[in-house]
Write a protein that holds these residues in place. Structure first.
Motif, PDB file in Angstrom:
ATOM      1  N   VAL A   1      -2.846  -1.909  -5.746  1.00 18.54           N
ATOM      2  CA  VAL A   1      -3.300  -0.523  -5.335  1.00 18.54           C
ATOM      3  C   VAL A   1      -4.683  -0.195  -5.124  1.00 18.54           C
ATOM      4  O   VAL A   1      -5.313  -0.577  -6.195  1.00 18.54           O
ATOM      5  CB  VAL A   1      -2.563   0.659  -5.893  1.00 18.54           C
ATOM      6  N   PHE A   2      -5.264  -0.028  -4.163  1.00 13.84           N
ATOM      7  CA  PHE A   2      -6.828  -0.075  -3.922  1.00 13.84           C
ATOM      8  C   PHE A   2      -7.468   1.422  -3.962  1.00 13.84           C
ATOM      9  O   PHE A   2      -6.518   2.276  -3.967  1.00 13.84           O
ATOM     10  CB  PHE A   2      -7.248  -0.657  -2.591  1.00 13.84           C
ATOM     11  N   GLN A   3      -8.536   1.679  -4.383  1.00 20.05           N
ATOM     12  CA  GLN A   3      -9.314   2.841  -4.693  1.00 20.05           C
ATOM     13  C   GLN A   3      -9.351   3.608  -3.152  1.00 20.05           C
ATOM     14  O   GLN A   3      -8.871   4.787  -2.957  1.00 20.05           O
ATOM     15  CB  GLN A   3     -10.615   2.701  -4.944  1.00 20.05           C
ATOM     16  N   PHE A   4      -9.629   2.800  -2.116  1.00 18.23           N
ATOM     17  CA  PHE A   4      -9.819   3.212  -0.693  1.00 18.23           C
ATOM     18  C   PHE A   4      -8.231   3.042   0.181  1.00 18.23           C
ATOM     19  O   PHE A   4      -8.434   2.884   1.260  1.00 18.23           O
ATOM     20  CB  PHE A   4     -11.079   2.725   0.098  1.00 18.23           C
ATOM     21  N   PHE A   5      -7.255   3.051  -0.441  1.00 18.83           N
ATOM     22  CA  PHE A   5      -6.036   2.922   0.175  1.00 18.83           C
ATOM     23  C   PHE A   5      -5.923   1.670   0.817  1.00 18.83           C
ATOM     24  O   PHE A   5      -4.903   1.146   0.679  1.00 18.83           O
ATOM     25  CB  PHE A   5      -5.606   4.035   0.957  1.00 18.83           C
ATOM     26  N   ASN A   6      -6.686   1.324   1.719  1.00 16.17           N
ATOM     27  CA  ASN A   6      -6.762   0.000   2.491  1.00 16.17           C
ATOM     28  C   ASN A   6      -5.333  -0.087   3.345  1.00 16.17           C
ATOM     29  O   ASN A   6      -4.783  -0.970   3.237  1.00 16.17           O
ATOM     30  CB  ASN A   6      -7.013  -1.277   1.660  1.00 16.17           C
ATOM     31  N   LEU A   7      -4.979   0.849   4.030  1.00 16.20           N
ATOM     32  CA  LEU A   7      -3.731   0.889   4.950  1.00 16.20           C
ATOM     33  C   LEU A   7      -4.281   0.345   6.308  1.00 16.20           C
ATOM     34  O   LEU A   7      -5.260   0.531   6.602  1.00 16.20           O
ATOM     35  CB  LEU A   7      -3.295   2.137   4.800  1.00 16.20           C
ATOM     36  N   MET A   8      -3.561  -0.177   6.913  1.00 20.41           N
ATOM     37  CA  MET A   8      -3.879  -0.561   8.320  1.00 20.41           C
ATOM     38  C   MET A   8      -3.843   0.744   9.149  1.00 20.41           C
ATOM     39  O   MET A   8      -2.613   1.161   9.452  1.00 20.41           O
ATOM     40  CB  MET A   8      -2.893  -1.793   8.990  1.00 20.41           C
ATOM     41  N   PRO A   9      -4.705   0.960   9.720  1.00 20.64           N
ATOM     42  CA  PRO A   9      -4.762   2.190  10.683  1.00 20.64           C
ATOM     43  C   PRO A   9      -3.819   2.251  11.768  1.00 20.64           C
ATOM     44  O   PRO A   9      -3.393   3.224  12.105  1.00 20.64           O
ATOM     45  CB  PRO A   9      -6.199   2.487  10.922  1.00 20.64           C
ATOM     46  N   MET A  10      -3.382   0.989  12.548  1.00 22.54           N
ATOM     47  CA  MET A  10      -2.496   1.238  13.626  1.00 22.54           C
ATOM     48  C   MET A  10      -1.058   1.018  13.163  1.00 22.54           C
ATOM     49  O   MET A  10      -0.411   1.196  14.299  1.00 22.54           O
ATOM     50  CB  MET A  10      -3.096   0.002  14.665  1.00 22.54           C
ATOM     51  N   LEU A  11      -0.936   0.852  12.008  1.00 24.33           N
ATOM     52  CA  LEU A  11       0.568   0.932  11.586  1.00 24.33           C
ATOM     53  C   LEU A  11       1.004   2.093  10.829  1.00 24.33           C
ATOM     54  O   LEU A  11       0.143   2.855  10.465  1.00 24.33           O
ATOM     55  CB  LEU A  11       0.644  -0.322  10.598  1.00 24.33           C
ATOM     56  N   THR A  12       2.394   2.518  11.199  1.00 21.07           N
ATOM     57  CA  THR A  12       2.872   3.740  10.514  1.00 21.07           C
ATOM     58  C   THR A  12       2.944   3.640   8.946  1.00 21.07           C
ATOM     59  O   THR A  12       2.941   2.290   8.609  1.00 21.07           O
ATOM     60  CB  THR A  12       4.191   3.876  11.048  1.00 21.07           C
ATOM     61  N   ALA A  13       3.293   4.433   8.312  1.00 19.56           N
ATOM     62  CA  ALA A  13       3.290   4.579   6.843  1.00 19.56           C
ATOM     63  C   ALA A  13       4.569   3.649   6.343  1.00 19.56           C
ATOM     64  O   ALA A  13       4.138   2.850   5.606  1.00 19.56           O
ATOM     65  CB  ALA A  13       3.914   5.861   6.378  1.00 19.56           C
ATOM     66  N   LYS A  14       5.525   3.601   7.008  1.00 20.81           N
ATOM     67  CA  LYS A  14       6.664   2.749   6.750  1.00 20.81           C
ATOM     68  C   LYS A  14       6.354   1.181   7.093  1.00 20.81           C
ATOM     69  O   LYS A  14       6.596   0.288   6.342  1.00 20.81           O
ATOM     70  CB  LYS A  14       7.835   3.003   7.726  1.00 20.81           C
ATOM     71  N   GLU A  15       5.614   0.957   8.479  1.00 21.75           N
ATOM     72  CA  GLU A  15       5.326  -0.374   8.676  1.00 21.75           C
ATOM     73  C   GLU A  15       4.183  -1.063   7.641  1.00 21.75           C
ATOM     74  O   GLU A  15       4.097  -1.969   7.526  1.00 21.75           O
ATOM     75  CB  GLU A  15       4.575  -0.486   9.992  1.00 21.75           C
ATOM     76  N   ASN A  16       3.499  -0.071   7.152  1.00 19.72           N
ATOM     77  CA  ASN A  16       2.460  -0.390   6.086  1.00 19.72           C
ATOM     78  C   ASN A  16       3.186  -0.777   4.774  1.00 19.72           C
ATOM     79  O   ASN A  16       2.832  -1.664   4.188  1.00 19.72           O
ATOM     80  CB  ASN A  16       1.385   0.573   5.760  1.00 19.72           C
ATOM     81  N   ILE A  17       4.128  -0.204   4.491  1.00 23.02           N
ATOM     82  CA  ILE A  17       4.881  -0.368   3.107  1.00 23.02           C
ATOM     83  C   ILE A  17       5.785  -1.587   3.417  1.00 23.02           C
ATOM     84  O   ILE A  17       5.529  -2.616   2.401  1.00 23.02           O
ATOM     85  CB  ILE A  17       5.911   0.744   2.925  1.00 23.02           C
ATOM     86  N   GLU A  18       5.996  -1.993   4.587  1.00 25.18           N
ATOM     87  CA  GLU A  18       6.722  -3.366   4.885  1.00 25.18           C
ATOM     88  C   GLU A  18       5.722  -4.580   5.074  1.00 25.18           C
ATOM     89  O   GLU A  18       6.244  -5.721   5.149  1.00 25.18           O
ATOM     90  CB  GLU A  18       7.594  -3.138   6.018  1.00 25.18           C
ATOM     91  N   LEU A  19       4.567  -4.117   5.274  1.00 26.00           N
ATOM     92  CA  LEU A  19       3.590  -5.452   5.626  1.00 26.00           C
ATOM     93  C   LEU A  19       3.549  -6.517   4.828  1.00 26.00           C
ATOM     94  O   LEU A  19       3.759  -7.617   5.493  1.00 26.00           O
ATOM     95  CB  LEU A  19       2.217  -4.681   5.866  1.00 26.00           C
ATOM     96  N   PRO A  20       3.656  -6.435   3.673  1.00 20.18           N
ATOM     97  CA  PRO A  20       3.480  -7.557   3.033  1.00 20.18           C
ATOM     98  C   PRO A  20       4.750  -8.490   2.984  1.00 20.18           C
ATOM     99  O   PRO A  20       4.757  -9.687   2.998  1.00 20.18           O
ATOM    100  CB  PRO A  20       3.271  -7.221   1.341  1.00 20.18           C
ATOM    101  N   MET A  21       5.902  -7.653   2.921  1.00 18.29           N
ATOM    102  CA  MET A  21       7.069  -8.596   3.080  1.00 18.29           C
ATOM    103  C   MET A  21       7.125  -9.336   4.562  1.00 18.29           C
ATOM    104  O   MET A  21       7.345 -10.340   4.739  1.00 18.29           O
ATOM    105  CB  MET A  21       8.175  -7.713   3.243  1.00 18.29           C
ATOM    106  N   LYS A  22       6.338  -8.487   5.494  1.00 17.32           N
ATOM    107  CA  LYS A  22       6.542  -9.184   6.968  1.00 17.32           C
ATOM    108  C   LYS A  22       5.549 -10.266   6.854  1.00 17.32           C
ATOM    109  O   LYS A  22       5.672 -11.219   7.597  1.00 17.32           O
ATOM    110  CB  LYS A  22       5.910  -8.226   8.039  1.00 17.32           C
ATOM    111  N   ILE A  23       4.469 -10.200   6.353  1.00 14.66           N
ATOM    112  CA  ILE A  23       3.390 -11.280   6.133  1.00 14.66           C
ATOM    113  C   ILE A  23       4.111 -12.574   5.279  1.00 14.66           C
ATOM    114  O   ILE A  23       3.914 -13.481   5.815  1.00 14.66           O
ATOM    115  CB  ILE A  23       2.112 -10.864   5.646  1.00 14.66           C
ATOM    116  N   ALA A  24       4.900 -12.250   4.566  1.00 16.39           N
ATOM    117  CA  ALA A  24       5.620 -13.327   3.653  1.00 16.39           C
ATOM    118  C   ALA A  24       6.899 -13.666   4.471  1.00 16.39           C
ATOM    119  O   ALA A  24       7.451 -14.728   4.017  1.00 16.39           O
ATOM    120  CB  ALA A  24       6.048 -12.865   2.198  1.00 16.39           C
ATOM    121  N   GLY A  25       7.233 -13.277   5.547  1.00 21.16           N
ATOM    122  CA  GLY A  25       8.438 -13.573   6.349  1.00 21.16           C
ATOM    123  C   GLY A  25       9.554 -13.417   5.640  1.00 21.16           C
ATOM    124  O   GLY A  25      10.608 -13.962   5.912  1.00 21.16           O
TER     125      GLY A  25
END
Lengths: 253, 851
Positions: A104-128
């Motif tokens: 968890v970062f100080q400046f959130f570091n969310l991907m601006p083009m993804l929705t909240a839900k997609e941001n939550i799932e991003l690491p799992m997606k990256i891990a496949g």
């Protein structure tokens, strides 16, 4: 990967998730040598929130970076969930972060083009890998974002963004979540919401949280507070009130 | 991860689109070129197949050596042997020559480079032309004309007209109006007149000769079978026996080599330049976006993305941009080919065109080049992205780590530059094949461009500090900030400028190169010609009617007229011009630049001595006293002793002999004279003499007279046309590089949002902000323009020096260079419009809180 999911289960949780032994970190050489960490030995048991505090330059950020495998110590060893970090190459470290560590970062570091839900799932997606739907539903419920899940980060408040970031860190059920000033960019009200979520992650979901913070009220929710100065742990305490923390900080500065 | 890439692209629409345009335009040009030339290729095949539709077998003379510019003839009497072959229904000699009808006093010749044909008539069962009115010509003095001529010249069947021939103007009667094939094949602007064989042979001095013998098979005899039978009846190795189809395909392919392929490779070369410029822009855009997304990549790394995944995400982005740009480019290319076809038709350059053809090869080439170049250009930025440490996510103001090779950049650039220089030098001085030399030359130039682009980052700061002062005077504080901004990230400014540099550099180069060609011609006229008037055949490479020289010689005021003739010959493996001169008169009209020998040699040439132009002598490695074996296109041979050498790569560029030595080597029965140099009596009125010569030539419409100035003007206008075409083609590259400037500015402004908010907050007006961005663009374009001009001059100088023996002269184009520099400044101003507007529109508060 299945092992750490089991280990993260509160019913089996025992022992230390992160063990650091005699850590030193030296920047520069000779006269300009700076000892950011000077022989730190510390263990973090499963199922606790630990706050790491200390004045600027105390080495608290360096400690977290090294514990999380983002930086390498000059000497000493780090075990994360039983894995020795020393000697891991970039690929192995990446896989370790992917499977066992949340951030968890100080400046959130969310991907601006993804929705909240997609941001939550991003690491799992990256891990496949596919997120556990039931677990994801519980997490999302805990964030209290409800209908705002389909919104982009720009449409969320700071507190909401940081709760998305916490959920992102937790979705893979890591062995440990590291927070880098998670409330540093929030006001007191939204800080409280984020801290409540972190607390709940430990109490209800049996997660382990280690966060570096300047914020006494944030450290007050921790089960344990570590104080660093000049690269050494100067106080290792159980739960403290905000005013006790504040007093300790004052003596350190 | 794929989803992430797509969403990322979608969220950066403008940037993605600007990046795509960089490659799209280049692909458009490739696609357009391939579609257009496929069309031309198919049109030629159609024309010749329609022409040979009724012809089963063709007998032709085999040229003794490859020389597409000369026609070769066979002995027409061979037709008697062909007719005796079993299975031959009809066999007829055929002659193709050039001439045209003069209908009611108006010349009905073709326009725009297509030929004007006079064909010998063929029986209807071999003839591709069918009368739609009247009949085919039969008796001497009868002609039939294509319906386009009839329409244009209002020619009626039965009318008396005139025909321009090699032997002057002949009176003819139009007996028929003709349609080609079944009327649906375009002949691309060429004109046709049919006349009886005997007339054509006589009027073109080809008695007893034929271009080909056309054969119709008897019923039941196949083309292949008949071909085999005729071949065994005519075993001579200097004859070619082909089926009608084979002959059509061969002629189409010869013509396509001459026209289609040249257009194709020339246009593809310019498309290549556009693609190269596009590659620079893509490289730059990716470098900038990767730097801007440092924290994003770091965050992805902390949450478990591997280096490979980061690499794949950046390259994936390039792949998708490349794919879309290529697909769009293919479609736009179709539109371009259609438009060019219309344009050619509109300016009377009637290329025979059929429907648009999009072959799978075109699609494959466009996709491969478009995607390939985009991906290639993104590899270095992508590799740098993988070097971002995860910890950068936790640091504010994290920057991209410098590449591993960054320190070595100057060294690598110098090595590349030296390799490029070596390539160019080799291309200029080697004696290898033209294609190989051109390739090494172009490759060398590309490497030099690359090297300069890599090194130019080091000149950005010095240039800015020089330009900064005057810009500060003109634009005040805003100008200073603009200069600082341009110098803030030298590599970025340098690569942006480099894209423009390539376009401008080539523009300057072609200006010098083409100017050199022009100068070589005008210079040669001034230094070599003592004559004032030159009589030559209209069109390309024709010979003059026999009567021209005697007619011109006797015009009042003509002191001396000197005829010059020629034919193509082969010596060793090279093809050259064998030039026949009149030794008595030549020294009075032409000044030899002797290397070995003197004018006195001319009278001693006789039938077996020759003078050899210097560069030919050196490529043949002969010196005076050596003997050369000459094989003429007629198949006749001669042995000539080299008597002397001289330098003239322009006017008498060939092997000079006495005209009595040339005559026996010619294939037509004419004199082979193609030029008459005329020296006026010094006391005569020049204009009156020229009018007199024109009068004398009135009966020979294929001949023209020009003063030296008119010759120079004609050469200059031809050269200027080529230059305009080159400029138009290079303009595309310049436009692409403008998109590069736009792209860089948009990205930089995006990066400096907070700064711009601050500037606005402390009182910078929108106008000032726009000015600031405009100046930054102008600084970039000046750097590109100046580097381009310098490289262009260097290339131009090198090529002119390298081709000095071919007559090329280096002329410094001062005026044009000043114009190009001004244009590059204008280009910068244009490129700044959109970014400046975007910056000025930023809301102050929102910009300040931008994170």
């Amino acid at each position: 990967m299945s092992t750490d999911i089991e280990a993260a289960d509160p019913t089996i949780a025992t022992g230390d998730v992160v063990v650091a032994t005699d850590l030193t970190k030296i920047y520069g050489e000779g006269d300009s040598e700076v000892r950011a960490l000077d022989g730190v030995t510390v263990s973090f048991p499963r199922g606790q929130v630990t706050a790491v505090m200390g004045p600027s330059g105390s080495g608290k950020s360096t400690l977290m970076h090294i514990l999380a495998g983002l930086d390498r110590p000059t000497g000493g060893s780090v075990l994360v969930d039983g894995t020795e970090l020393a000697g891991l190459n970039d690929q192995k470290l990446t896989l370790l972060r992917r499977d066992k560590i949340g951030f968890v970062f100080q400046f959130f570091n969310l991907m601006p083009m993804l929705t909240a839900k997609e941001n939550i799932e991003l690491p799992m997606k990256i891990a496949g890998s596919v997120p556990d739907a039931e677990w994801e539903a519980r997490l999302i419920e805990a964030t209290g974002l409800g209908t705002r899940l389909t919104h982009k980060p720009a449409e969320l408040s700071g507190g909401q963004q940081q709760r998305v970031a916490v959920a992102r860190a937790l979705l893979s059920r890591p062995a440990v979540v590291f927070g880098d000033e998670p409330t540093g960019n929030l006001d007191s009200k939204t800080s409280a919401e984020v801290l409540a979520l972190l607390r709940r992650a430990v109490d209800e979901f049996g997660q382990t949280v280690i966060m570096v913070t300047h914020d006494a009220s944030a450290a007050a929710i921790a089960d344990r507070v570590l104080f660093l100065r000049d690269g050494k742990i100067v106080r290792d305490s159980g739960r403290l009130s905000a005013s006790e923390i504040f007093d300790t900080i004052k003596t350190l500065e | 991860m794929t989803g992430l890439v797509l969403r990322g692209l979608a969220s950066r629409k403008l940037r993605s689109a600007l990046t795509a345009i960089a490659i799209l335009l280049g692909v458009t040009m490739i696609s357009g070129t391939l579609v257009l030339t496929d069309q031309i290729d198919r049109a030629f095949v159609q024309i010749f197949q329609a022409g040979n539709a009724k012809i089963d077998v063709v007998v032709k003379q085999k040229p003794p050596f490859e020389n597409v510019q000369s026609s070769v003839y066979l002995n027409a009497s061979i037709v008697d042997q062909v007719r005796k072959v079993d299975g031959v229904k009809t066999a007829e000699p055929f002659i193709q020559s050039e001439g045209y009808l003069i209908a009611n006093g108006e010349s009905m010749n073709s326009t725009g480079g297509a030929p004007s044909f006079v064909f010998s008539n063929l029986p209807q069962n071999l003839n591709p032309y069918t009368p739609i009115e009247g009949r085919l010509p039969a008796a001497s003095g009868e002609v039939a004309v294509a319906e386009e001529i009839a329409k244009k010249g209002d020619v009626a069947v039965g009318s008396q007209q005139k025909l321009a021939t090699q032997d002057g103007i002949k009176d003819v009667t139009v007996v028929g109006i003709l349609q080609y094939g079944n009327g649906d094949t375009s002949l691309g602007g060429s004109t046709t007149v049919l006349a009886p064989l005997g007339d054509v042979q006589q009027w073109w001095a080809l008695e007893g000769k034929a271009t080909a013998i056309y054969v119709k098979a008897a019923d039941g005899v196949s083309q292949g079978e008949l071909k085999d039978r005729i071949r065994s009846a005519l075993p001579q190795s200097d004859l070619i026996v082909q089926t009608g189809r084979e002959d059509a395909d061969e002629q189409a392919s010869i013509l396509n080599d001459l026209i289609g392929k040249i257009i194709r490779y020339a246009l593809l070369a310019f498309a290549g330049v556009a693609i190269l410029v596009g590659a620079f822009i893509i490289y730059n855009t990716f470098s900038i976006t990767v730097a801007q997304r440092t924290r994003e990549f770091a965050m992805l790394r902390t949450i478990g993305a591997s280096r490979r995944q980061i690499l794949a995400s950046v390259i994936g982005e390039a792949l998708i941009i490349g794919l879309f740009a290529s697909l769009a480019g293919i479609v736009l290319g179709l539109a371009l080919a259609w438009g060019l076809g219309k344009l050619f038709a509109a300016v009377g350059f009637g290329l025979p065109a059929t429907g648009l053809i999009l072959s799978w090869q075109t699609v494959a080439v466009c996709l491969a080049v478009g995607i390939g170049i985009t991906v290639l250009a993104s590899i270095f930025p992508a590799l740098r992205a993988t070097r971002i440490a995860p910890i950068a996510a936790l640091r504010e103001g994290a920057t991209l780590p410098v590449g591993r090779l960054a320190r070595l950049t100057p060294v690598i650039a110098v090595i590349i530059g030296v390799l490029g220089g070596a390539g160019m030098a080799y291309g200029l001085i080697s004696s290898g094949g033209t294609t190989g030399r051109l390739t090494t030359l172009a490759g060398g130039a590309i490497l030099i461009f690359l090297a300069v682009a890599m090194l130019s980052r080091y000149i950005v700061r010095p240039v800015v500090s020089v330009l900064g002062k005057p810009i500060g005077w003109v634009a005040g504080g805003v100008g200073r900030i603009a200069s600082e901004n341009a110098a803030r990230n030298p590599a970025r400014t340098a690569v942006t400028a480099a894209a423009l540099m390539i376009g401008i550099g080539l523009v300057v180069f072609v200006t010098i190169f083409v100017g050199g060609i022009k100068e070589s011609f005008t210079g040669a006229i001034d230094s070599s010609l003592k004559s004032e008037l030159t009589v030559s055949a209209r069109g390309f490479g024709g010979t003059l009617p026999v009567g021209v020289y005697p007619a011109v010689k006797d015009v009042p005021g003509v002191q001396v007229a000197s005829p010059v003739g020629g034919t193509a010959v082969q010596v060793g493996t090279g093809a050259y011009a064998l030039i026949g001169v009149d030794p008595a008169t030549l020294p009075q009209v032409y000044a030899f630049d002797w290397n070995s020998g003197s004018d006195a040699l001319l009278g001693t040439l006789g039938k077996d001595k020759a003078l050899v132009e210097d560069s030919i002598a050196s490529s043949l490695k002969v010196k005076p006293g050596d003997v050369i074996d000459v094989l003429a296109i007629s198949g006749k041979r001669a042995q000539l002793t080299v008597a002397g050498t001289y330098t003239d790569p322009t006017i008498l560029n060939g092997i000079v002999v006495d005209q009595t030595a040339l005559m026996p080597l010619l294939q037509s029965n004419a004199t082979g004279v193609n030029t008459v140099f005329v020296k006026e009596d010094p006391s005569a009125d020049s204009a009156a003499v020229q009018a007199g010569v024109e009068q004398a030539l009135a009966q020979f419409p294929t001949a023209q007279v020009q003063s030296n100035q008119e010759q120079k003007d004609q050469a200059a206008s031809g050269v200027n046309t080529i230059l305009v075409i080159f400029y138009a083609l290079l303009a595309l590259s310049v436009v692409i590089s403008l998109f590069g400037i736009v792209n860089t500015l948009v990205l930089s402004i995006f990066e400096r949002t907070r700064e711009i908010g601050m500037l606005r907050a402390v009182g910078t007006t929108r106008r000032q902000l726009r000015a600031m961005i405009r100046w930054e663009a102008v600084i970039t374009s000046i750097i590109g323009g100046v580097l381009g001009v310098l490289l262009g001059i260097l290339f131009g100088w090198a090529v002119c020096k390298g081709l000095e023996s071919d007559g090329l002269v280096f002329v410094f184009p001062t005026v044009q260079i000043a114009i190009f520099l001004v244009l590059s400044i204008v280009a910068g101003v244009l490129a700044a419009i959109l970014p400046a507007r975007r910056a000025a529109k930023l809301d102050v508060l929102a910009a300040l809180s931008y994170e």
